[in-house]
Motif scaffolding. Structure first.
Motif, short mmCIF file in Angstrom:
data_model
loop_
_atom_site.label_atom_id
_atom_site.label_comp_id
_atom_site.label_asym_id
_atom_site.label_seq_id
_atom_site.Cartn_x
_atom_site.Cartn_y
_atom_site.Cartn_z
N UNK A 52 -0.77 13.44 -7.01
CA UNK A 52 -1.81 12.47 -7.23
C UNK A 52 -3.01 12.82 -6.62
N UNK A 53 -4.37 13.30 -5.95
CA UNK A 53 -5.28 13.28 -5.06
C UNK A 53 -5.85 11.90 -4.86
N UNK A 54 -5.87 10.72 -4.41
CA UNK A 54 -6.30 9.64 -4.19
C UNK A 54 -8.00 9.90 -3.64
N UNK A 55 -8.52 9.32 -4.81
CA UNK A 55 -10.16 9.77 -4.04
C UNK A 55 -10.94 7.89 -4.22
N UNK A 78 1.75 9.61 -4.69
CA UNK A 78 1.62 11.39 -4.17
C UNK A 78 3.00 11.93 -4.80
N UNK A 91 0.67 4.67 -2.86
CA UNK A 91 0.30 4.93 -2.72
C UNK A 91 1.22 6.43 -3.17
N UNK A 92 2.46 6.22 -2.29
CA UNK A 92 3.71 6.89 -2.92
C UNK A 92 3.84 7.59 -3.68
N UNK A 124 -0.47 7.32 2.05
CA UNK A 124 1.07 7.71 1.88
C UNK A 124 1.78 7.71 3.18
N UNK A 175 0.68 -0.94 0.11
CA UNK A 175 -0.32 0.59 0.24
C UNK A 175 1.10 1.11 0.07
N UNK A 176 2.16 1.30 0.62
CA UNK A 176 2.46 2.72 0.99
C UNK A 176 3.74 2.62 -0.48
N UNK A 177 3.72 1.87 -1.12
CA UNK A 177 4.55 1.92 -2.60
C UNK A 177 3.72 2.65 -3.42
N UNK A 231 -3.48 15.59 0.06
CA UNK A 231 -2.74 14.70 -0.87
C UNK A 231 -1.83 13.83 0.13
N UNK A 232 -1.54 13.03 -0.27
CA UNK A 232 -0.37 12.90 0.39
C UNK A 232 -0.96 11.83 1.90
N UNK A 252 -9.70 3.97 -2.82
CA UNK A 252 -8.75 3.30 -2.50
C UNK A 252 -9.28 2.47 -1.81
N UNK A 292 -10.90 3.99 3.23
CA UNK A 292 -10.56 5.65 3.46
C UNK A 292 -11.79 5.83 2.93
N UNK A 302 0.77 4.81 5.92
CA UNK A 302 1.22 3.69 5.17
C UNK A 302 2.54 3.14 5.75
N UNK A 303 3.14 4.98 5.45
CA UNK A 303 4.14 4.33 5.53
C UNK A 303 4.72 4.52 6.87
#
Lengths: 284, 284, 284, 284
Positions: free
Chosen positions: A31-34, A27, A23-24, D20, A19-21, D16-17, A36, D38, D23-24
């Motif tokens: 980009x703004x995740x809407x 980010x 999402x990173x 990430x 998830x971190x990789x 944003x972020x 996931x 989320x 999760x990080x």
């Protein structure tokens, strides 16, 4: 108008930090995740994720996203798809004589419930040609016999390529596709008029009536080589009782079929469905 | 207390005037009908009716109603049952180790939802004996092996007679009754943990998980010689999704099993179920 | 073709022998009952019954049945209706701009799910005129303002009489009918887009979203002077969650509205609905 | 036994972020995420997330996670909760005379469906004391009158503190909690026996019967100062018809109440519910 988004559908072996990789990556490029949603299948240690973000403000040009994400996906051994919400999938609807699922899909497409364009209709009977004309959709009639089936399927497949079709919807197409066709064009959604795995094959309403069930159903699934055995996308049911004749089951079933097929098509077109192990993960 | 009523459940070949003849019998004797429902199966021309009337004000003494009605039933070639609402059926519950259906039946019986008396518990394991004791119900433990099954069933059948049991409820009894037992005691309701005819037999939740269905179910049916093939009384379903493990299906299924079994038992105890052609007519 | 039947819908004060008297009337004249269902409201001692029989073999000519039955109904103080299944009720559909309920009714009427003829469309906007033309239905546009409403309703009422309309269906007609119109034409079915009595009046989906409900609904009811307070014929619900926007509720609600309205209209057209005490008895 | 996990429930202004960053934090400390979901509320630009990871292999000792996460949460202006799956919440059940919801909660707790410990029962009547004793739960009887209510609530609040209660479940507690109590102990789940916002307040089944609805419901919600106006966690419905008396609605409603309350309690105990704007986000 809603703003355009990009969606990644990813499957890969589970490992920490996925998830971190991912999402990173989004980010880091602004980009703004809407949306996931992710799922890990414990039996197979398979990780599946759907991630959608706004393209506005995203620093990577569209045509470079695939290449950029490949660098992340490769070390993860991931298979993945990238979709843009404003690139509408092209749909072919296959029918026989019944119009209820067809009309429902057409109406929902007009009402913008189904994000795609219906560009092609194929049928083994000419009955529904007038509807195709009314909606301005190209209609091709392919009579099917035991003898000509292989030949006709070759032509049908050519049409799918010619029209750049992304998804075939069998909206009460009363023919079984050959394994060869399914292999060459795997994106096919079918509606079966029973609550699978109950009553696979022919005449499920008659058999439901004979068995005296108290609930009937309909099932939308991806088509595979094995009849009515493909990954199930959506199911719905309705109560029946002893007063219901076979004709009543067919009537009640029409409503189920319309609902279930359109829901499955919508989920597919929104890139919310991932298949693994002959099952679906539906991120909705 | 609700006032006592009489209920006739009648099946006979269809012919004109059946409703009139039966209603006249009750009216002529001063009875007030409070429920009447009938159904004609067109395929077999079988007429089925449930008719319930208040005993207060009815001119015939209870013990003479059967004889009086026989005179009407005979020329119609009718099979029929007569029940009085204040004659509570005697119930035996058969269990193995799981307690959820058992507790639900006991609780509903206490809450007067199930018009009968639970007089006997039979189990192939001793685990639930404490619950029987807590509720003051006689409990008999019959360990079952391949070798002793016939012998044990003979004893179980004797107990059913000794306790004048009217209805056996298999509340997660994980043994298959022999055809001989079923033949000698046909009033047996079973709960199967799938949406029959999907997943008959063993481990339906595991198989539902493997198949990737989006809806699971439970089925209450009368037991016949053919496993999971008896007349269906009631079914219910619940949505599941990819996140649900087998354990989740089992958990969600417990709620279905409790609901469906208790509904079926209630319908039976209220004399609302008639069987024909391996199907049920449920007058509710 | 199914054979023609006659249906009596009767309400009268409860008394012993009602079923017998009515069944005898049909039997004595050679009729074969194919459906009979009755209900007694204990609070008001009102008896309500629906009885349907085959006209083939019935000895009374159609035009004499009313007179003959009057002789039975009068001493019972009964109000009653007599319908013949091959005399199709005439329907007027009133709309505004939304087409989903309208198209659904038209499609079901074509598919013979709704036993009536759709002869007239009335709208306060011209938007759906093309659909009327496509289906060959006379379309009248009555723009409504506060000032002209009474006048327009007079003309609308005239049209209903001119077309011999039996049933008005408000298929998302976004105007409130005046009490005067409702009084003069009481057979009006409306679809309200909430699970009444929750969210009566305007913008129910917005209010459902604000309230954070987990289930939304739709309600079909007869129109009375009191807005959204008429007898409820049918309701249906659908699950929603926090992800659903108001637009999603509206989309999901369209499916509910279509289903609920068409079910209610079908029940009415089959003469299965009786009203008393601002409630419905639905004999299905 | 399932392995212990940690769960973060976080709300903060959208930016944003966020995915990430969170999760990080878990990845950097060696955690394996097993659930992440989320939601962003567009109207308020509020971001809400639930993230759960395995404690095995996580590098931070439990007692330091809060401090470590604070450093991330502060700049985000986040409010958040941290829970460990093996730290079972302590539950107090408040009842009056009805036992169905209580028994259901107790049974599900025994069956490990509800991850918490039921340590305390409070009632305004002594009727259900025997059940408390049977399950070994401390039972306190607080008769409530208009005069003594404030005083009794003070004592009840003391008990909640004394028993370190995390969650109060009103399992058919037929008293209204004072605003003061709710303010001082906000984690209270109530079951209301209607499909809110329909029929708030007293006697909803009677009012549903009078209104003639075709579907009834039950609603589990967090208690707020405004009666039956708190954030809805879960709802469920059941079909009824004209034959159902008020007693039938009450009976059918008991099943709804049991199901809905236990589902809501389970969701809360699994830390799947976040509240904002008098609504819930349920991450399931």
């Amino acid at each position: 108008m809603t703003e355009p988004t990009a969606t990644l559908l990813i499957s890969c072996p589970d490992s920490p930090g996925l998830v971190a990789k991912i999402a990173n990556f989004i980010y880091a490029n602004g980009g703004n995740i809407i949306h996931a949603d992710q799922y890990t299948d414990c039996a197979t240690s398979l990780f599946l994720i759907r991630i959608e973000w706004q393209l506005e403000g995203f620093n990577l040009p569209r045509q470079t996203i695939s290449t950029a994400f490949s660098a992340i996906a490769k070390p993860l051994n991931a298979t993945w798809q990238l979709h843009f919400s404003d690139t509408l999938p092209k749909i072919a609807i296959w029918v026989t004589k019944q119009d209820h699922c067809l009309l429902d899909l057409l109406w929902r497409n007009q009402a913008r419930e189904l994000p795609g364009t219906i560009d092609l209709m194929i049928s083994n009977h000419p009955n529904l040609k007038a509807i195709a004309e009314q909606f301005g959709i190209d209609f091709y009639h392919f009579p099917i016999t035991k003898e000509n089936k292989a030949e006709q399927e070759t032509k049908q497949l050519e049409l799918l390529h010619q029209y750049h079709i992304d998804l075939v919807v069998l909206a009460k197409y009363m023919q079984i596709l050959s394994p060869k066709l399914v292999e060459q064009f795997p994106n096919v959604i079918n509606i079966h008029h029973s609550f699978l795995p109950a009553f696979p094959g022919a005449k499920p309403y008659h058999r439901a009536h004979t068995r005296g069930v108290k609930i009937i159903g309909a099932t939308a699934h991806y088509v595979t080589e094995d009849l009515d055995e493909g990954p199930i996308i959506e199911q719905e049911v309705a109560r029946v009782n002893h007063q219901d004749t076979v004709a009543d089951l067919i009537r009640k079933g029409r409503d189920l079929e319309r609902l279930v097929l359109s829901r499955a098509v919508r989920l597919h077109l929104q890139h919310r469905v991932l298949v693994y192990d002959n099952k679906t993960v539906v991120f909705n």
